[in-house]
Design a protein around this motif. Structure first.
Motif, PDB file in Angstrom:
ATOM      1  N   UNK A 224       7.665   1.887  -8.251  1.00 44.09           N
ATOM      2  CA  UNK A 224       6.768   2.351  -9.320  1.00 44.09           C
ATOM      3  C   UNK A 224       7.353   1.894 -10.660  1.00 44.09           C
ATOM      4  N   UNK A 225       6.792   0.820 -11.208  1.00 42.65           N
ATOM      5  CA  UNK A 225       7.331   0.263 -12.447  1.00 42.65           C
ATOM      6  C   UNK A 225       7.192   1.240 -13.603  1.00 42.65           C
ATOM      7  N   UNK A 226       6.145   2.049 -13.584  1.00 45.89           N
ATOM      8  CA  UNK A 226       5.975   3.038 -14.646  1.00 45.89           C
ATOM      9  C   UNK A 226       7.079   4.085 -14.577  1.00 45.89           C
ATOM     10  N   UNK A 227       7.455   4.478 -13.348  1.00 48.17           N
ATOM     11  CA  UNK A 227       8.515   5.455 -13.178  1.00 48.17           C
ATOM     12  C   UNK A 227       9.858   4.872 -13.633  1.00 48.17           C
ATOM     13  N   UNK A 228      10.104   3.592 -13.308  1.00 49.87           N
ATOM     14  CA  UNK A 228      11.336   2.934 -13.737  1.00 49.87           C
ATOM     15  C   UNK A 228      11.426   2.923 -15.255  1.00 49.87           C
ATOM     16  N   UNK A 229      10.330   2.570 -15.903  1.00 51.64           N
ATOM     17  CA  UNK A 229      10.332   2.519 -17.365  1.00 51.64           C
ATOM     18  C   UNK A 229      10.463   3.919 -17.957  1.00 51.64           C
ATOM     19  N   UNK A 230       9.886   4.904 -17.285  1.00 50.30           N
ATOM     20  CA  UNK A 230      10.013   6.279 -17.769  1.00 50.30           C
ATOM     21  C   UNK A 230      11.477   6.714 -17.738  1.00 50.30           C
TER      22      UNK A 230
ATOM     23  N   UNK B 282       0.828  -1.197   0.000  1.00 49.66           N
ATOM     24  CA  UNK B 282       0.000   0.000   0.000  1.00 49.66           C
ATOM     25  C   UNK B 282       0.869   1.256   0.000  1.00 49.66           C
ATOM     26  N   UNK B 283       1.931   1.217   0.826  1.00 45.67           N
ATOM     27  CA  UNK B 283       2.805   2.386   0.878  1.00 45.67           C
ATOM     28  C   UNK B 283       3.471   2.610  -0.466  1.00 45.67           C
ATOM     29  N   UNK B 284       3.913   1.496  -1.103  1.00 42.13           N
ATOM     30  CA  UNK B 284       4.548   1.609  -2.411  1.00 42.13           C
ATOM     31  C   UNK B 284       3.601   2.177  -3.440  1.00 42.13           C
ATOM     32  N   UNK B 285       2.337   1.745  -3.397  1.00 41.72           N
ATOM     33  CA  UNK B 285       1.347   2.256  -4.343  1.00 41.72           C
ATOM     34  C   UNK B 285       1.121   3.743  -4.124  1.00 41.72           C
ATOM     35  N   UNK B 286       1.136   4.167  -2.838  1.00 41.56           N
ATOM     36  CA  UNK B 286       0.960   5.579  -2.548  1.00 41.56           C
ATOM     37  C   UNK B 286       2.099   6.424  -3.075  1.00 41.56           C
ATOM     38  N   UNK B 287       3.342   5.924  -2.902  1.00 42.19           N
ATOM     39  CA  UNK B 287       4.501   6.630  -3.430  1.00 42.19           C
ATOM     40  C   UNK B 287       4.414   6.744  -4.939  1.00 42.19           C
ATOM     41  N   UNK B 288       4.031   5.636  -5.585  1.00 41.28           N
ATOM     42  CA  UNK B 288       3.930   5.641  -7.044  1.00 41.28           C
ATOM     43  C   UNK B 288       2.886   6.643  -7.517  1.00 41.28           C
ATOM     44  N   UNK B 289       1.742   6.665  -6.829  1.00 42.31           N
ATOM     45  CA  UNK B 289       0.666   7.570  -7.222  1.00 42.31           C
ATOM     46  C   UNK B 289       1.091   9.030  -7.069  1.00 42.31           C
ATOM     47  N   UNK B 290       1.706   9.345  -5.951  1.00 45.23           N
ATOM     48  CA  UNK B 290       2.105  10.732  -5.725  1.00 45.23           C
ATOM     49  C   UNK B 290       3.282  11.144  -6.602  1.00 45.23           C
TER      50      UNK B 290
END
Length: 329
Positions: free
Chosen positions: A59-65, A1-9
């Protein structure tokens, strides 16, 4: 949950673009004038935050970005060093290289398990690895590895070095670039990008040339030997092994340059080399790995008498040197 929150923000705040700007990771954002001490520390911290994001992969999207912009990042960190650089900060460069090291490790950990593995993720990471290899074998990297540091080379105080021609310092930029090359050849996907690395410009060949051009730069010898050459010899890429030992003529160079009886170090520095122990280390690795007999295509790529000369070298100078080292310790 914490990881998802970091990714979202992180996506909502567009955190990655801000961090890349602050870390001087975009060609357009690189400062044209020296940064203040506070600016350097801010850039180092921003690079550290991105590195943490890559390592934790929250955040896998951030890694790919980030990996999708890898060519621009490499140009901002390494490529620009081929041109006159008005603002260079060694500590920031080290932080940026550490970040690129984490990026390579991220590609390695996500590399498809099989060449037959398909899908968007497999394609993305294959492309990221290919872009990395392409840059390290590009003209930009060639210029960086060819250019000597602009800083004057301090002449050692001892009399032994006074008559030695000074080739100029290797510099942290070339060492950092060679570290990236070494990390790439240690990756499990090295064989899949080997064709790129041994193309028109080979950073591996240049690494070996630098070692011989700087016979008394110990740290360079350590990087080339332990991070570039030995991982290739003990690795699984036949193409890279053939390239190092035959195409770069390292096998012949070892036999030609090796000093069976090392002159006293208090004598003229032109009479001895400081990489002799590294050559012995490489030669012993070649023997221990049985690479000369096991590597496909190597025998055909070497000169016809190379195998017999090598056996003579191993049984003679190398064996005597190893015995001397055992006796010394």
């Amino acid at each position: 949950a914490a990881g998802a929150g970091v990714a979202r923000w992180s996506r909502r705040l567009k955190l990655l673009p801000m961090l890349m700007e602050a870390a001087q990771l975009r060609p357009a954002s690189v400062a044209s004038t020296p940064l203040s001490l506070v600016g350097v520390r801010r850039a180092e911290n921003a690079a550290g935050v991105i590195q943490c994001m890559l390592r934790r992969a929250v955040d896998h999207a951030l890694v790919q970005e980030f990996l999708g912009q890898l060519p621009d990042v490499l140009q901002a960190v390494v490529g620009r060093m081929a041109e006159p650089v008005p603002a260079f900060h060694p500590s920031l460069f080290d932080a940026q290289v550490e970040l690129l090291t984490s990026a390579i490790c991220c590609i390695e950990s996500n590399w498809p398990p099989s060449p037959d593995t398909a899908g968007p993720k497999a394609t993305f990471f294959r492309d990221a690895g290919a872009r990395l290899a392409t840059f390290l074998a590009s003209d930009a990297t060639k210029k960086v590895l060819a250019a000597a540091s602009k800083r004057p080379d301090p002449v050692p105080a001892t009399d032994a070095f006074k008559s030695l021609p000074q080739p100029g310092p290797v510099g942290v930029v070339r060492i950092g670039t060679l570290r990236l090359v070494g990390l790439l050849v240690q990756c499990s996907f090295a064989s899949e990008v080997a064709t790129t690395l041994v193309g028109t410009f080979s950073p591996i060949r240049r690494a070996i040339e630098l070692m011989f051009a700087h016979p008394h730069t110990f740290f360079l010898h350590e990087v080339v030997t332990n991070q570039v050459v030995l991982p290739i010899i003990y690795g699984s890429s036949a193409a890279l092994i053939v390239h190092v030992l035959a195409e770069c003529a390292l096998l012949s160079e070892i036999m030609k340059r090796f000093q069976e009886a090392e002159p006293a170090r208090g004598k003229d520095a032109k009479t001895f080399v400081s990489y002799n122990g590294h050559l012995a280390h490489i030669a012993n690795a070649i023997e221990q790995s049985s690479v000369l007999s096991l590597c496909d295509g190597l025998a055909a790529a070497l000169p016809g008498d190379a195998a017999s000369k090598w056996k003579t070298f191993v049984a003679g100078p190398l064996q005597k040197y190893n015995a001397q080292q055992k006796k010394a310790y």
